[in-house]
Design a protein around this motif. Structure first.
Motif, PDB file in Angstrom:
ATOM      1  N   ALA A 264       6.432  43.560   4.386  1.00 10.54           N
ATOM      2  CA  ALA A 264       7.014  43.831   2.870  1.00 10.54           C
ATOM      3  C   ALA A 264       7.026  42.612   1.927  1.00 10.54           C
ATOM      4  N   GLY A 265       7.352  41.363   2.669  1.00 13.22           N
ATOM      5  CA  GLY A 265       7.313  40.217   1.601  1.00 13.22           C
ATOM      6  C   GLY A 265       5.959  39.843   1.321  1.00 13.22           C
ATOM      7  N   GLY A 266       5.006  40.037   2.255  1.00 10.52           N
ATOM      8  CA  GLY A 266       3.647  39.836   1.787  1.00 10.52           C
ATOM      9  C   GLY A 266       3.127  40.597   0.748  1.00 10.52           C
TER      10      GLY A 266
ATOM     11  N   LEU B 183       1.820  39.520  -2.878  1.00 13.10           N
ATOM     12  CA  LEU B 183       0.287  39.731  -3.268  1.00 13.10           C
ATOM     13  C   LEU B 183       0.362  40.922  -4.517  1.00 13.10           C
ATOM     14  N   LEU B 184       1.203  41.697  -4.540  1.00  8.50           N
ATOM     15  CA  LEU B 184       1.377  42.585  -5.574  1.00  8.50           C
ATOM     16  C   LEU B 184       1.688  41.916  -6.792  1.00  8.50           C
ATOM     17  N   GLY B 185       2.475  40.931  -6.666  1.00  7.36           N
ATOM     18  CA  GLY B 185       2.847  40.078  -8.079  1.00  7.36           C
ATOM     19  C   GLY B 185       1.541  39.427  -8.484  1.00  7.36           C
TER      20      GLY B 185
ATOM     21  N   SER C 139      -6.175  42.341  -4.558  1.00 10.30           N
ATOM     22  CA  SER C 139      -6.242  43.450  -4.284  1.00 10.30           C
ATOM     23  C   SER C 139      -6.626  43.799  -2.760  1.00 10.30           C
ATOM     24  N   GLN C 140      -7.736  43.147  -2.261  1.00 14.08           N
ATOM     25  CA  GLN C 140      -7.833  43.258  -0.884  1.00 14.08           C
ATOM     26  C   GLN C 140      -7.114  42.747   0.157  1.00 14.08           C
ATOM     27  N   THR C 141      -6.423  41.741  -0.244  1.00 16.85           N
ATOM     28  CA  THR C 141      -5.461  40.815   0.654  1.00 16.85           C
ATOM     29  C   THR C 141      -4.199  41.849   0.635  1.00 16.85           C
ATOM     30  N   LEU C 142      -3.588  42.534  -0.670  1.00 11.13           N
ATOM     31  CA  LEU C 142      -2.522  43.264  -0.733  1.00 11.13           C
ATOM     32  C   LEU C 142      -2.923  44.586   0.113  1.00 11.13           C
TER      33      LEU C 142
END
Length: 251
Positions: free
Chosen positions: A100-102, A106-108, A145-148
């Motif tokens: 959830a934190g990650g 990443l979204l930010g 986006s890929q990491t998210l």
């Protein structure tokens, strides 16, 4: 001033073949990343460093290229999705941020990347990716986006207890909703493109996990190497059967 190509860009035209290959590439990123970090026992950090170097080499070659090269483009996409897999796993598990934190972090970063790109270039549409500056924004955004997507896929499948099949159905359903919105509404096409681009990553992540995770955990227990090779062959076949053209540039 950079010389712009008035007809074409160095990114592909967005077609059904594009999305098929994109989903396969993101699935390959999951199985390939897990093969390096887990099967080869390199760990998340070392694997991230290795794939990070590959990504930097690939994206540098992509930006320096003077025309659209589908092989180079998809190698760069695969590089972003493999490094995205190991980087997300490193942040979520090794650093203890959690899924959830990650995902929130990443979204930010992804939204910040899109905002800076828009304020700098005036558009985040792929049809405007015709200069080195726009391309750098494009690849940074894709990297986030890929990491998210990896973090989202793991979050929904594991933490939320939906399992790989359940998570795949959710992301597949969301992508179907975007397709319907594309044809049935006047929603901005750029918004729909990036929403679909982001969602294909968690879909690929959970499909990749479904292929190679143990049966006891809801997977098929396939070899990560075997699954990765099969996905590479599938991408090569698709790239051969469906000719990809560069996107037309708009200014």
């Amino acid at each position: 001033m950079e010389k712009l190509n008035n007809a074409v860009a160095k990114v592909p035209e967005v077609t059904l073949a594009f999305w098929i290959i994109k989903i396969a590439a993101t699935t390959l990123g999951e199985t390939g990343g897990d093969a390096a970090s887990m099967s080869m026992s390199l760990g998340y950090l070392v694997s991230t460093l290795i794939f990070g170097v590959i990504f930097l080499v690939a994206v540098t070659a992509q930006i320096k290229a003077d025309r659209f090269n589908p092989v180079l483009y998809w190698i760069t996409i695969i590089a972003t999705t493999t490094v995205g897999t190991t980087l997300a796993d490193f942040a979520d598990r090794s650093l203890g941020i959690g899924y959830a934190g990650g995902s929130a972090l990443l979204l930010g970063l992804l939204l910040a990347s899109l905002l800076v790109w828009y304020r700098t270039m005036g558009s985040v549409s792929v049809t405007t990716v015709s200069s080195s500056k726009a391309e750098m924004f494009y690849w940074v955004t894709i990297m986030f986006s890929q990491t998210l997507g990896t973090a989202l896929g793991d979050w929904t499948a594991d933490t939320e207890g939906l399992g790989y099949a359940g998570a795949a159905l959710i992301y597949g359903g969301l992508l179907l909703a975007i397709v319907i919105a594309h044809y049935a509404t006047r929603m901005p096409r750029t918004l729909l493109f990036w929403a679909a681009f982001i969602l294909t990553r968690p879909l690929g992540a959970v499909v990749g996990d479904f292929l190679d995770k143990p049966i006891a955990n809801g997977g098929l227990a396939m070899s990560r190497y075997g699954a990765s090779i099969a996905l590479v062959l599938f991408i090569l076949v698709c790239g051969t059967l469906f000719r990809q053209r560069p996107a037309k540039v708009s200014h």
